[in-house]
Motif scaffolding. Structure first.
Motif, mmCIF file in Angstrom:
data_model
loop_
_atom_site.group_PDB
_atom_site.id
_atom_site.type_symbol
_atom_site.label_atom_id
_atom_site.label_comp_id
_atom_site.label_asym_id
_atom_site.label_seq_id
_atom_site.Cartn_x
_atom_site.Cartn_y
_atom_site.Cartn_z
ATOM 1 N N ALA A 280 0.839 -1.204 0.000
ATOM 2 C CA ALA A 280 0.000 0.000 0.000
ATOM 3 C C ALA A 280 0.873 1.254 0.000
ATOM 4 O O ALA A 280 0.569 2.233 -0.707
ATOM 5 C CB ALA A 280 -0.921 -0.010 1.207
ATOM 6 N N TYR A 281 1.952 1.251 0.779
ATOM 7 C CA TYR A 281 2.853 2.398 0.809
ATOM 8 C C TYR A 281 3.478 2.627 -0.565
ATOM 9 O O TYR A 281 3.548 3.769 -1.051
ATOM 10 C CB TYR A 281 3.962 2.200 1.841
ATOM 11 N N ALA A 282 3.961 1.569 -1.188
ATOM 12 C CA ALA A 282 4.608 1.696 -2.497
ATOM 13 C C ALA A 282 3.621 2.222 -3.539
ATOM 14 O O ALA A 282 3.961 3.084 -4.355
ATOM 15 C CB ALA A 282 5.196 0.361 -2.932
ATOM 16 N N ALA A 283 2.394 1.715 -3.513
ATOM 17 C CA ALA A 283 1.383 2.163 -4.472
ATOM 18 C C ALA A 283 1.044 3.631 -4.253
ATOM 19 O O ALA A 283 0.886 4.405 -5.217
ATOM 20 C CB ALA A 283 0.125 1.305 -4.347
ATOM 21 N N ALA A 284 0.912 4.037 -2.994
ATOM 22 C CA ALA A 284 0.626 5.432 -2.693
ATOM 23 C C ALA A 284 1.776 6.336 -3.122
ATOM 24 O O ALA A 284 1.566 7.426 -3.678
ATOM 25 C CB ALA A 284 0.350 5.593 -1.202
ATOM 26 N N LEU A 285 2.999 5.899 -2.875
ATOM 27 C CA LEU A 285 4.165 6.678 -3.278
ATOM 28 C C LEU A 285 4.239 6.809 -4.798
ATOM 29 O O LEU A 285 4.523 7.888 -5.327
ATOM 30 C CB LEU A 285 5.441 6.049 -2.720
ATOM 31 N N ASP A 286 3.982 5.722 -5.518
ATOM 32 C CA ASP A 286 3.975 5.801 -6.978
ATOM 33 C C ASP A 286 2.936 6.807 -7.465
ATOM 34 O O ASP A 286 3.174 7.564 -8.411
ATOM 35 C CB ASP A 286 3.686 4.421 -7.584
ATOM 36 N N HIS A 287 1.787 6.821 -6.808
ATOM 37 C CA HIS A 287 0.722 7.755 -7.199
ATOM 38 C C HIS A 287 1.160 9.206 -7.015
ATOM 39 O O HIS A 287 0.987 10.037 -7.923
ATOM 40 C CB HIS A 287 -0.536 7.487 -6.373
ATOM 41 N N VAL A 288 1.743 9.535 -5.859
ATOM 42 C CA VAL A 288 2.114 10.932 -5.610
ATOM 43 C C VAL A 288 3.325 11.343 -6.438
ATOM 44 O O VAL A 288 3.485 12.524 -6.765
ATOM 45 C CB VAL A 288 2.345 11.191 -4.104
ATOM 46 N N ILE A 289 4.168 10.373 -6.797
ATOM 47 C CA ILE A 289 5.287 10.671 -7.699
ATOM 48 C C ILE A 289 4.745 11.030 -9.078
ATOM 49 O O ILE A 289 5.167 12.008 -9.701
ATOM 50 C CB ILE A 289 6.250 9.469 -7.781
ATOM 51 N N GLN A 290 3.791 10.258 -9.548
ATOM 52 C CA GLN A 290 3.242 10.467 -10.885
ATOM 53 C C GLN A 290 2.412 11.732 -11.005
ATOM 54 O O GLN A 290 2.413 12.389 -12.050
ATOM 55 C CB GLN A 290 2.412 9.246 -11.289
ATOM 56 N N ASP A 291 1.704 12.111 -9.942
ATOM 57 C CA ASP A 291 0.828 13.280 -10.081
ATOM 58 C C ASP A 291 1.511 14.606 -9.738
ATOM 59 O O ASP A 291 0.917 15.670 -9.853
ATOM 60 C CB ASP A 291 -0.466 13.098 -9.288
ATOM 61 N N GLY A 292 2.763 14.554 -9.305
ATOM 62 C CA GLY A 292 3.543 15.771 -9.108
ATOM 63 C C GLY A 292 3.586 16.339 -7.708
ATOM 64 O O GLY A 292 4.406 17.226 -7.427
ATOM 65 N N SER A 293 2.742 15.853 -6.801
ATOM 66 C CA SER A 293 2.754 16.416 -5.445
ATOM 67 C C SER A 293 4.059 16.080 -4.720
ATOM 68 O O SER A 293 4.571 16.889 -3.928
ATOM 69 C CB SER A 293 1.555 15.912 -4.647
ATOM 70 N N TYR A 294 4.597 14.907 -4.985
ATOM 71 C CA TYR A 294 5.879 14.483 -4.406
ATOM 72 C C TYR A 294 6.993 15.455 -4.807
ATOM 73 O O TYR A 294 7.794 15.884 -3.963
ATOM 74 C CB TYR A 294 6.164 13.067 -4.890
ATOM 75 N N ALA A 295 7.036 15.812 -6.096
ATOM 76 C CA ALA A 295 8.074 16.732 -6.573
ATOM 77 C C ALA A 295 7.950 18.092 -5.909
ATOM 78 O O ALA A 295 8.962 18.748 -5.592
ATOM 79 C CB ALA A 295 7.991 16.868 -8.086
ATOM 80 N N LYS A 296 6.722 18.537 -5.672
ATOM 81 C CA LYS A 296 6.516 19.822 -5.013
ATOM 82 C C LYS A 296 7.047 19.799 -3.579
ATOM 83 O O LYS A 296 7.628 20.779 -3.113
ATOM 84 C CB LYS A 296 5.033 20.178 -5.016
ATOM 85 N N VAL A 297 6.848 18.684 -2.889
ATOM 86 C CA VAL A 297 7.340 18.560 -1.516
ATOM 87 C C VAL A 297 8.868 18.603 -1.489
ATOM 88 O O VAL A 297 9.469 19.326 -0.683
ATOM 89 C CB VAL A 297 6.820 17.266 -0.862
ATOM 90 N N LEU A 298 9.506 17.835 -2.364
ATOM 91 C CA LEU A 298 10.971 17.837 -2.382
ATOM 92 C C LEU A 298 11.506 19.219 -2.731
ATOM 93 O O LEU A 298 12.489 19.684 -2.132
ATOM 94 C CB LEU A 298 11.491 16.810 -3.380
ATOM 95 N N ALA A 299 10.878 19.885 -3.690
ATOM 96 C CA ALA A 299 11.332 21.225 -4.079
ATOM 97 C C ALA A 299 11.194 22.203 -2.921
ATOM 98 O O ALA A 299 12.048 23.078 -2.717
ATOM 99 C CB ALA A 299 10.535 21.707 -5.285
ATOM 100 N N ARG A 300 10.132 22.042 -2.150
ATOM 101 C CA ARG A 300 9.900 22.928 -1.012
ATOM 102 C C ARG A 300 11.058 22.887 -0.026
ATOM 103 O O ARG A 300 11.420 23.904 0.572
ATOM 104 C CB ARG A 300 8.599 22.511 -0.311
ATOM 105 N N TRP A 301 11.645 21.705 0.139
ATOM 106 C CA TRP A 301 12.720 21.542 1.115
ATOM 107 C C TRP A 301 14.105 21.489 0.469
ATOM 108 O O TRP A 301 15.091 21.167 1.133
ATOM 109 C CB TRP A 301 12.481 20.271 1.932
ATOM 110 N N GLY A 302 14.210 21.777 -0.819
ATOM 111 C CA GLY A 302 15.508 21.828 -1.487
ATOM 112 C C GLY A 302 16.132 20.482 -1.754
ATOM 113 O O GLY A 302 17.359 20.362 -1.868
#
Length: 323
Positions: A280-302
């Motif tokens: 479930a964690y891996a599937a959720a992570l794949d989803h947020v990676i694909q939809d761009g929210s993950y990238a926004k979080v990483l960018a927020r913290w450099g």
């Protein structure tokens, strides 16, 4: 304590024995001091206005029924002030950081509420073993030894960084770039092993060895950098990048995998082996990676440079330490 004093305190105590050395076998503490710290534009207040996700029913259905019924996800995070990983907001009591932001995205996607529980590094694993935590999001590197007891779903690269005085004018891409240089490192860490190995390679190639220096506190590392007594400090990339951004006196001149030359180290969501949660964690992570929210979080913290393209379940981990 005022917000200004809190920020100064945060920047002065980038320390957590296991957290910052999670990439290796040693647990030597590190800390970073940012004299005259400047504004980074990062929200350090208790009201984080985190980037959020919507529930994805098909992914949420992968959670065990008991967790779905409870409606919360118990998430262990390490205590202490370790920007930008996990530290306290300006109210000195609200945990914030990139690890909590990513865990929130995962929990949102799974349709549950994250319940963050700050504990000491060693108690993260005690909490997993006892069933107190459903997951740990706390800069935990996948290792072969840990895979015996825990399941992993990766979400960041485990990177080390060479931090030098701003305007140093040199880059580190491999062993030859540090030949004859004076480099500071924390004793007993994986980065120390890598640096010593590079020095051996340089000597075999007919080059000068690395002059390795050790200090008791990170304040000493940074004073040595500014005075020119060392050329660089090799440490975990997240804390080094945050320090460089906030202090304005240093820069990252090279990064390297925490796993060494043969393996890209991976930071992962950690759960007790056989808990039924890792898929479930891996599937959720794949989803947020694909939809761009993950990238926004990483960018927020450099930390955009530590992004992964998908989550892997139990990939090859750092090898066992040699006897």
């Amino acid at each position: 304590m005022s917000a200004r004093r809190t920020l100064a305190a945060v920047l002065a105590t980038l320390a957590a024995s296991g957290l910052l050395t999670a990439c290796g076998t040693g647990d030597a503490a590190t800390e970073a001091v940012a004299p005259g710290a400047r504004s980074t534009g990062i929200n350090l207040g208790p009201d984080q206005n985190r980037i959020r996700e919507r529930k994805v029913d098909a992914i949420a259905a992968q959670l065990p029924a008991a967790v779905r019924a409870r409606g919360t996800l118990a998430v262990g995070v390490a205590t202490g002030s370790v920007p930008p990983l996990s530290f306290y907001a300006t109210d000195d009591k609200t945990p914030i950081g990139v690890e909590l932001d990513i865990a929130t995205l995962v929990a949102d996607t799974l349709g549950v509420r994250p319940s963050f529980q700050p504990v000491s590094w060693e108690n993260l694993f005690v909490g997993l073993d006892s069933g107190k935590f459903d997951a740990v999001f706390s800069n935990v590197t996948v290792t072969e030894e840990r895979k015996e007891k825990y399941d992993f779903a990766t979400y960041r690269k485990d990177q080390l960084a060479f931090e030098a005085k701003k305007g140093a004018g040199w880059k580190v891409r491999g062993p030859r770039d540090v030949a004859g240089r004076t480099i500071a490192v924390s004793s007993g860490t994986n980065q120390e092993k890598i640096l010593l190995d590079w020095s051996e390679q340089d000597v075999k190639a007919g080059l000068r060895p690395v002059s390795v220096k050790y200090f008791q506190k990170a304040t000493d590392y940074y004073l040595a950098l500014q005075s020119g007594r060392i050329d660089a400090y090799l440490g975990p990339n997240p804390s080094a990048a945050y320090h460089a951004a906030t202090a304005g006196q240093t820069e990252i001149v090279g990064t390297y995998s925490g796993g060494g030359a043969g393996l890209q180290g991976e930071i992962a969501a950690t759960t007790k082996k056989g808990s039924g949660l890792v898929a479930a964690y891996a599937a959720a992570l794949d989803h947020v990676i694909q939809d761009g929210s993950y990238a926004k979080v990483l960018a927020r913290w450099g930390l955009s440079g530590e992004a992964v393209t998908h989550s892997e379940i139990n990939p090859p981990g750092l090898p066992r330490p040699r006897p």
